[in-house]
Design a protein around this motif. Sequence first.
Motif, mmCIF file in Angstrom:
data_model
loop_
_atom_site.group_PDB
_atom_site.id
_atom_site.type_symbol
_atom_site.label_atom_id
_atom_site.label_comp_id
_atom_site.label_asym_id
_atom_site.label_seq_id
_atom_site.Cartn_x
_atom_site.Cartn_y
_atom_site.Cartn_z
ATOM 1 N N TYR A 170 -5.509 15.836 32.296
ATOM 2 C CA TYR A 170 -4.141 15.473 32.671
ATOM 3 C C TYR A 170 -4.117 14.812 34.041
ATOM 4 O O TYR A 170 -3.488 13.765 34.244
ATOM 5 N N TRP A 171 -4.790 15.399 35.014
ATOM 6 C CA TRP A 171 -4.720 14.909 36.378
ATOM 7 C C TRP A 171 -5.436 13.578 36.538
ATOM 8 O O TRP A 171 -5.017 12.725 37.339
ATOM 9 N N ALA A 208 -2.987 11.056 35.013
ATOM 10 C CA ALA A 208 -1.841 10.871 35.905
ATOM 11 C C ALA A 208 -2.208 10.018 37.111
ATOM 12 O O ALA A 208 -1.402 9.200 37.574
ATOM 13 N N TYR A 254 -0.263 6.500 38.392
ATOM 14 C CA TYR A 254 0.454 6.483 39.669
ATOM 15 C C TYR A 254 0.434 5.086 40.274
ATOM 16 O O TYR A 254 -0.594 4.428 40.344
ATOM 17 N N TYR A 257 0.075 15.877 41.879
ATOM 18 C CA TYR A 257 0.636 14.572 41.563
ATOM 19 C C TYR A 257 1.900 14.411 42.383
ATOM 20 O O TYR A 257 2.745 15.303 42.387
ATOM 21 N N LEU A 264 5.503 10.205 31.747
ATOM 22 C CA LEU A 264 4.532 11.260 32.052
ATOM 23 C C LEU A 264 5.264 12.578 32.301
ATOM 24 O O LEU A 264 6.057 12.689 33.242
#
Length: 373
Positions: free
Chosen positions: A107-108, A111, A115, A334, A90
């Motif tokens: 994107y977030w 992500a 995680y 992030y 990533l």
Amino acid sequence: MSSKYFVCFTIFILFIFASIFYSGRTIDYRSKFLLFTSLPPSNATSCSSSATRPRRQPLNVYMYDLGMKYNVGMLKGPHHDGPPVTVETLPEFPHYTGLRRQHTVEYWMLASLLYRENGTKQQEAVRVLNPDSADVFFVPFFSSLSYDTYDNQGNDTQSKFDDKLQAEIVDFLQKSEYWKRSAGRDHVIPMQHPNAFKHYRDKEGKDRKRLEKILSGQKDVVFEANGVTEGGVNASTKGMRSSKFCLDPAGDTPSSCRLFDAIVSHCVPIIVSDKIELPYEDEIDYNKFSIFFSREDAKKEGYILDQLKRISKTKWLEMWRYLKNITHHFEYQYPPKNGDAVSMLWRQVKHKLPAVKLAVHRNRRLKVPDWWR
């Protein structure tokens, strides 16, 4: 990797119906689901601490494995491809400004699913590798970034590549047994830019020229059209942070960032709209930190300023303090944090599940789909 920034964002996470793709009809995405409102609304100035809140069952999300050209590859350059992204591959989100930074919700969300939970924090959504155990399915296609990378460059060849990616995603989904099983109702596709996935969604716009004309040049008013100042973004940010009120007229796109700029600047938003849809409104009471005007009232000469002058310092301080306590709900970062923007988005998706499951179960047993509509 950590990135926490002054965010321009909006919340348009859509459950897309397969029937729309098949028929070619435009999408009235606001009418497709009823918001699940049985959870008690928050009546505090900030969310309850995780120490006092009982642990919730996280949303189980299955994320399709798509090549990098559909998502993070665009961050590395046009047409960059590679195997599906992992937590190890990533990339950190680049320090873009402007539209590319504004339209980054895809994107977030991706992500947050990559995680790895360290066991000490509760996530709103967790990635599951078995699709049969999923509550919803996430399609990691950066539709907004695809438009900004290809279609928005004025190059016909690049524009066609965005069209190609859209067509490939639609074809992929229509062949998916899990898409077919629910007619796409339990699939989450972020489409933040108004032109993202442009062949499969509707667009709308509004005119605010009259309001600009009324306010420009008024005493005690600093008016910067579209947030552009002589000093650029930094000067605009400084101006908002030093202002008591920030005007938020209805924009020409659903992804206008003015409201969120005001919130993270701790500047009381002046919202001019008759039917605006606000994010997290089932949990956040915007009346506690915002002031609303109808479009007709806003057009009256001097009306807005007269009303604002009547607001006492005590009342303004109450709204300002409330703003400071809810700002974190509108910020991305992030690793993800409980109560941040992505966390709140996944909660909104979870709230819609009862209506989604109802539609899916009915669709499976009925000969004529959606007869009750």
